[in-house]
Design a protein around this motif. Sequence first.
Motif, PDB file in Angstrom:
ATOM      1  N   ARG A   1      -8.409 -84.917   7.425  1.00  0.00           N
ATOM      2  CA  ARG A   1      -9.081 -86.134   7.901  1.00  0.00           C
ATOM      3  C   ARG A   1      -8.404 -86.502   9.216  1.00  0.00           C
ATOM      4  O   ARG A   1      -7.256 -86.955   9.244  1.00  0.00           O
ATOM      5  N   VAL A   2      -9.091 -86.261  10.302  1.00  0.00           N
ATOM      6  CA  VAL A   2      -8.518 -86.388  11.631  1.00  0.00           C
ATOM      7  C   VAL A   2      -8.853 -87.757  12.213  1.00  0.00           C
ATOM      8  O   VAL A   2     -10.022 -88.135  12.294  1.00  0.00           O
ATOM      9  N   VAL A   3      -7.830 -88.487  12.616  1.00  0.00           N
ATOM     10  CA  VAL A   3      -8.007 -89.809  13.213  1.00  0.00           C
ATOM     11  C   VAL A   3      -7.426 -89.759  14.622  1.00  0.00           C
ATOM     12  O   VAL A   3      -6.208 -89.785  14.812  1.00  0.00           O
ATOM     13  N   ALA A   4      -8.300 -89.645  15.612  1.00  0.00           N
ATOM     14  CA  ALA A   4      -7.882 -89.708  17.011  1.00  0.00           C
ATOM     15  C   ALA A   4      -8.033 -91.146  17.490  1.00  0.00           C
ATOM     16  O   ALA A   4      -9.027 -91.807  17.188  1.00  0.00           O
TER      17      ALA A   4
ATOM     18  N   THR B   1      -7.992 -90.743  26.905  1.00  0.00           N
ATOM     19  CA  THR B   1      -8.518 -91.359  25.696  1.00  0.00           C
ATOM     20  C   THR B   1      -8.520 -90.333  24.570  1.00  0.00           C
ATOM     21  O   THR B   1      -8.153 -89.167  24.764  1.00  0.00           O
ATOM     22  N   LEU B   2      -8.978 -90.756  23.427  1.00  0.00           N
ATOM     23  CA  LEU B   2      -9.071 -89.858  22.273  1.00  0.00           C
ATOM     24  C   LEU B   2      -9.960 -88.655  22.560  1.00  0.00           C
ATOM     25  O   LEU B   2      -9.868 -87.623  21.873  1.00  0.00           O
ATOM     26  N   GLU B   3     -10.801 -88.738  23.590  1.00  0.00           N
ATOM     27  CA  GLU B   3     -11.673 -87.617  23.932  1.00  0.00           C
ATOM     28  C   GLU B   3     -10.895 -86.391  24.405  1.00  0.00           C
ATOM     29  O   GLU B   3     -11.426 -85.277  24.420  1.00  0.00           O
ATOM     30  N   MET B   4      -9.645 -86.578  24.801  1.00  0.00           N
ATOM     31  CA  MET B   4      -8.863 -85.419  25.253  1.00  0.00           C
ATOM     32  C   MET B   4      -8.584 -84.446  24.113  1.00  0.00           C
ATOM     33  O   MET B   4      -8.216 -83.293  24.339  1.00  0.00           O
TER      34      MET B   4
ATOM     35  N   TYR C   1     -10.543 -95.960  17.383  1.00  0.00           N
ATOM     36  CA  TYR C   1     -10.288 -94.654  16.779  1.00  0.00           C
ATOM     37  C   TYR C   1     -11.598 -94.036  16.325  1.00  0.00           C
ATOM     38  O   TYR C   1     -12.603 -94.718  16.137  1.00  0.00           O
ATOM     39  N   VAL C   2     -11.558 -92.712  16.138  1.00  0.00           N
ATOM     40  CA  VAL C   2     -12.690 -91.961  15.620  1.00  0.00           C
ATOM     41  C   VAL C   2     -12.168 -91.035  14.529  1.00  0.00           C
ATOM     42  O   VAL C   2     -11.137 -90.370  14.701  1.00  0.00           O
TER      43      VAL C   2
ATOM     44  N   GLY D   1      -2.308 -88.713  18.916  1.00  0.00           N
ATOM     45  CA  GLY D   1      -1.917 -89.664  19.947  1.00  0.00           C
ATOM     46  C   GLY D   1      -1.951 -89.041  21.330  1.00  0.00           C
ATOM     47  O   GLY D   1      -1.298 -88.027  21.595  1.00  0.00           O
ATOM     48  N   SER D   2      -2.688 -89.646  22.244  1.00  0.00           N
ATOM     49  CA  SER D   2      -3.028 -89.046  23.533  1.00  0.00           C
ATOM     50  C   SER D   2      -1.945 -89.268  24.585  1.00  0.00           C
ATOM     51  O   SER D   2      -0.988 -90.009  24.400  1.00  0.00           O
TER      52      SER D   2
END
Length: 247
Positions: free
Chosen positions: A41-44, A25-28, A5-6, A19-20
């Motif tokens: 506070r964003v958690v991808a 991946t979370l990069e989307m 996660y980031v 959630g992708s």
Amino acid sequence: MRLNYVENGPADAPVVLLGSSLGTTLEMWAPQVEVLAARHRVVAFDHRGHGESDAPKGPYSIEELGRDVVELLDALEVEQASYVGISLGGAVGLWLAQNASERFHRFAVICPPSNPAADAQMWADRAAQVRAEGTEAITDATLGRWFLPEFTETAAVRQMLIDTPDEGYAACCEALGSTNLLPGLTDITAPVLLVTTDSDTSIPPETVVPLASQIPGAHLEIIENAAHLVTYSHPEVINPLLLTHLA
């Protein structure tokens, strides 16, 4: 299960999980992160079998994918969060809304497959193809469903698909092929933003629109001139909807 996660945004702001879709991946979420991080506070994160998350041998289940998210909240020491998910991530969101409601404030589910088990053989066939030939074998067809022809900025998403571990992709196909989330929709109590598009051939709008009458209080938005991965192709439409719903 270790999920990659980031985090972005203020540490003391309300938490939003992203959630992708299957095969990304979370990069989307790049078109959303900066906008959402101004207030949240964003958690991808990457689903199991995707990106840099652990990729155990499948098959997986939607319950396992959902419990991975709850465990991520525990690891972050976050009691409650909101959740935004698209495609596979949307199905996980519907599962969480039904089975872990005490951990979430509100949900945005975008182009969610609510009963993919109705087409279980298709998912089994795709899993078998990817195990045999790799994700590159399904990349062109997938991009053709995800974006309209006039959207051409697809190189990054193409690479995400190609880089997705074959076993992780296949095992998530098997998770979808055994999933029916329809029976629990009427038990959902959190506020839900439900989004579909008029040109989605992956999860057709006629399978999403009826969910709005089954989820108590759900707010439905139908995006015009857009296909499946609408968060990536139409952030100028999606981002204001998310900001309003998550406020």
